[in-house]
Enzyme design. Structure first.
Site, PDB file in Angstrom:
ATOM      1  N   CYS A  73       0.839  -1.194   0.000  1.00  0.00           N
ATOM      2  CA  CYS A  73       0.000   0.000   0.000  1.00  0.00           C
ATOM      3  C   CYS A  73       0.879   1.251   0.000  1.00  0.00           C
ATOM      4  O   CYS A  73       2.043   1.221   0.406  1.00  0.00           O
ATOM      5  CB  CYS A  73      -0.867   0.035   1.251  1.00  0.00           C
ATOM      6  SG  CYS A  73      -2.066  -1.288   1.348  1.00  0.00           S
ATOM      7  N   GLU A  75       0.738   3.781   1.959  1.00  0.00           N
ATOM      8  CA  GLU A  75       1.135   4.199   3.313  1.00  0.00           C
ATOM      9  C   GLU A  75       2.399   3.483   3.762  1.00  0.00           C
ATOM     10  O   GLU A  75       3.329   4.089   4.296  1.00  0.00           O
ATOM     11  CB  GLU A  75       0.005   3.884   4.318  1.00  0.00           C
ATOM     12  CG  GLU A  75      -1.273   4.661   4.079  1.00  0.00           C
ATOM     13  CD  GLU A  75      -2.240   3.970   3.119  1.00  0.00           C
ATOM     14  OE1 GLU A  75      -1.796   3.248   2.189  1.00  0.00           O
ATOM     15  OE2 GLU A  75      -3.454   4.156   3.294  1.00  0.00           O
TER      16      GLU A  75
END
Ligand code: THU
Length: 160
Positions: A73, A75
């Site tokens: 991801c 993040e």
């Protein structure tokens, strides 16, 4: 038996102009980061930008793989980059944006469980909160003062 309720607190900014200039810039950086997204399997592009305590900005985007489970991801890509670039620097704020090539994504997108857990570990390690800005394409931003709001029943590594 007792029923328990854990409230979570966040602020909704209807327009980006309600945020200060530094946070507006961070959201713009998250949008730029999204351009580096590699998402040929989901067609869902995510960008994240971290504001570090030294004022530097670190970008990340989701990086998918033909071996689906190893996809990362945005993040966690950003968090990994920040530890590589600035190992002793605290993360102050993360801004996250997303869009899809298949559909409209008007509202802010929330981090997945693995990323929430990763952000919790980062907060615990650095012993200070990370502000989270989830920015939607309709202009709305959800602002959380700590990952603990998004992972309210957490095991805190501070207790170790
Ligand atoms: N994704 C992120 O990068 N961050 C989020 O907060 C939500 C989901 C990615 C993972 C995958 O590459 C794609 O978006 C579809 O789930």
């Amino acid at each position: 038996m007792t029923e328990k309720l854990i409230p979570i607190k966040y602020v909704v900014a209807e327009t980006i102009t309600e945020l200060d200039e530094q946070e507006q810039k961070l959201i713009e950086q998250a949008k730029l980061a999204k351009e580096g997204s590699h998402a040929p399997y989901s067609n869902f592009n995510v960008g994240a930008a971290l504001l570090m305590a030294n004022g530097k900005i670190v970008q990340g985007s989701n990086q998918e793989n033909a071996a689906y489970p190893i996809g990362l991801c945005a993040e966690r890509t950003a968090i990994s980059a920040s530890v590589s670039l600035f190992p002793t620097e605290k993360v102050k704020t993360i801004a996250i944006v997303a869009s899809s090539q298949n559909m409209e994504v008007p509202f802010p997108v929330a981090p997945c469980g693995i990323c929430r857990q990763t952000l919790l570990e980062t907060e615990s390690k650095q012993r200070s909160n990370i502000r989270i800005l989830l920015h939607g394409n309709n202009g709305t931003t959800f602002i959380f003062n700590s990952i603990k709001e998004l992972l309210p029943l957490h095991f805190d590594a501070e207790y170790l």
